[in-house]
Write a protein that holds these residues in place. Structure first.
Motif, short mmCIF file in Angstrom:
data_model
loop_
_atom_site.label_atom_id
_atom_site.label_comp_id
_atom_site.label_asym_id
_atom_site.label_seq_id
_atom_site.Cartn_x
_atom_site.Cartn_y
_atom_site.Cartn_z
N GLY A 23 -15.18 24.10 23.86
CA GLY A 23 -15.33 24.46 22.46
C GLY A 23 -15.80 25.88 22.24
N GLY A 24 -15.91 26.67 23.30
CA GLY A 24 -16.35 28.05 23.17
C GLY A 24 -15.20 29.00 22.91
N THR A 25 -15.53 30.25 22.71
CA THR A 25 -14.52 31.28 22.51
C THR A 25 -14.78 32.41 23.50
OG1 THR A 25 -15.83 32.40 20.82
CG2 THR A 25 -14.23 30.78 20.06
N ILE A 26 -13.76 33.19 23.74
CA ILE A 26 -13.85 34.33 24.64
C ILE A 26 -13.77 35.59 23.78
CG2 ILE A 26 -12.79 35.55 26.58
CD1 ILE A 26 -13.89 32.78 27.29
N GLY A 44 -30.63 26.36 19.78
CA GLY A 44 -29.52 25.48 20.10
C GLY A 44 -28.39 25.55 19.10
N GLY A 45 -27.16 25.64 19.61
CA GLY A 45 -25.98 25.61 18.76
C GLY A 45 -25.69 26.91 18.03
N MET A 46 -26.51 27.94 18.23
CA MET A 46 -26.31 29.22 17.55
C MET A 46 -26.00 30.31 18.58
SD MET A 46 -29.00 31.60 15.43
CE MET A 46 -29.47 32.66 16.79
N THR A 47 -25.10 31.19 18.24
CA THR A 47 -24.85 32.36 19.08
C THR A 47 -24.80 33.58 18.20
OG1 THR A 47 -23.54 33.22 20.92
CG2 THR A 47 -22.32 32.27 19.07
N LEU A 48 -25.03 34.73 18.78
CA LEU A 48 -24.99 35.98 18.04
C LEU A 48 -23.60 36.59 18.15
CD1 LEU A 48 -28.35 37.41 19.39
CD2 LEU A 48 -27.97 36.34 17.17
N ASP A 60 -26.82 32.97 25.77
CA ASP A 60 -27.17 31.74 25.06
C ASP A 60 -27.81 30.78 26.05
OD1 ASP A 60 -26.32 32.47 22.50
OD2 ASP A 60 -24.25 31.95 22.94
N GLY A 61 -29.14 30.90 26.17
CA GLY A 61 -29.88 30.08 27.13
C GLY A 61 -29.73 28.59 26.88
N TRP A 62 -29.62 28.20 25.62
CA TRP A 62 -29.49 26.79 25.26
C TRP A 62 -28.22 26.18 25.84
CZ3 TRP A 62 -25.07 25.59 22.71
CH2 TRP A 62 -24.40 26.63 22.06
N ALA A 63 -27.19 27.01 26.06
CA ALA A 63 -25.92 26.49 26.57
C ALA A 63 -26.04 25.98 28.00
CB ALA A 63 -24.84 27.55 26.47
N ALA A 64 -27.03 26.49 28.74
CA ALA A 64 -27.21 26.03 30.12
C ALA A 64 -27.44 24.52 30.16
CB ALA A 64 -28.39 26.77 30.77
N ALA A 65 -28.26 24.02 29.25
CA ALA A 65 -28.53 22.58 29.22
C ALA A 65 -27.26 21.80 28.88
CB ALA A 65 -29.63 22.27 28.21
N LYS A 89 -33.31 47.27 30.50
CA LYS A 89 -34.48 46.58 31.06
C LYS A 89 -35.32 45.98 29.93
CE LYS A 89 -33.75 48.14 35.28
NZ LYS A 89 -32.37 47.95 35.59
N LYS A 90 -34.79 45.96 28.73
CA LYS A 90 -35.51 45.43 27.56
C LYS A 90 -34.81 44.16 27.09
CE LYS A 90 -35.18 47.62 23.61
NZ LYS A 90 -35.35 48.60 22.52
N ALA A 91 -35.60 43.13 26.82
CA ALA A 91 -35.03 41.86 26.34
C ALA A 91 -35.75 41.40 25.09
CB ALA A 91 -35.14 40.79 27.42
N LYS A 92 -35.01 40.72 24.23
CA LYS A 92 -35.58 40.09 23.05
C LYS A 92 -35.25 38.61 23.16
CE LYS A 92 -35.24 44.06 20.01
NZ LYS A 92 -34.80 44.56 18.72
N ILE A 93 -36.25 37.77 22.96
CA ILE A 93 -36.06 36.33 23.04
C ILE A 93 -36.01 35.77 21.63
CG2 ILE A 93 -37.00 34.14 23.88
CD1 ILE A 93 -38.34 35.77 26.13
N ILE A 94 -34.97 35.05 21.33
CA ILE A 94 -34.79 34.45 20.01
C ILE A 94 -35.11 32.97 20.14
CG2 ILE A 94 -33.15 34.00 18.15
CD1 ILE A 94 -31.62 36.48 19.27
N ILE A 95 -36.10 32.53 19.35
CA ILE A 95 -36.55 31.13 19.41
C ILE A 95 -36.37 30.47 18.06
CG2 ILE A 95 -38.21 31.60 21.26
CD1 ILE A 95 -40.41 31.49 19.07
#
Length: 107
Positions: A23-26, A44-48, A60-65, A89-95
């Motif tokens: 169900g994903g897209t490329i 979960g269920g959201m992507t940027l 999309d870390g949630w997709a791993a599960a 080397k900079k990351a932003k975590i979206i929760i």
């Protein structure tokens, strides 16, 4: 070279096919890689949406599960990949939005 997972036994076309079947897209990358930040999305269920004018790696870390993967190992592998590509080397975590009670319960 070892990122905690064995090397995949599929090529890019087979990987793209699996993403589409799930169900994903490329999204195709245009231009050179100039990413300034890595977004680690845990909602979960959201992507940027990719943005050519403001390039960023999106994980999309949630997709791993969803695919039965170990989330910490997945995120470590993603970080190692970005690093090997010479990425930011900079990351932003979206929760997800959490109430103070939910945060207290998680602790």
């Amino acid at each position: 070279d070892d990122m905690g997972y064995s090397r995949p036994e599929f090529d890019a076309d087979q990987g793209a096919s699996a993403v589409k079947e799930a169900g994903g897209t490329i999204e195709m990358h245009h231009g050179s890689h100039n990413e300034q930040v890595v977004y680690i999305n845990l909602v979960g269920g959201m992507t940027l949406e990719p943005n050519e004018d403001d390039q960023r790696f999106i994980v999309d870390g949630w997709a791993a599960a969803k695919f039965g993967l170990d989330i910490p190992k997945f995120l470590i592998a993603a970080a190692a990949t970005v690093e090997m590509l010479g990425g930011p080397k900079k990351a932003k975590i979206i929760i997800p939005s959490l109430t103070p009670e939910q945060i207290a319960d998680a602790l």
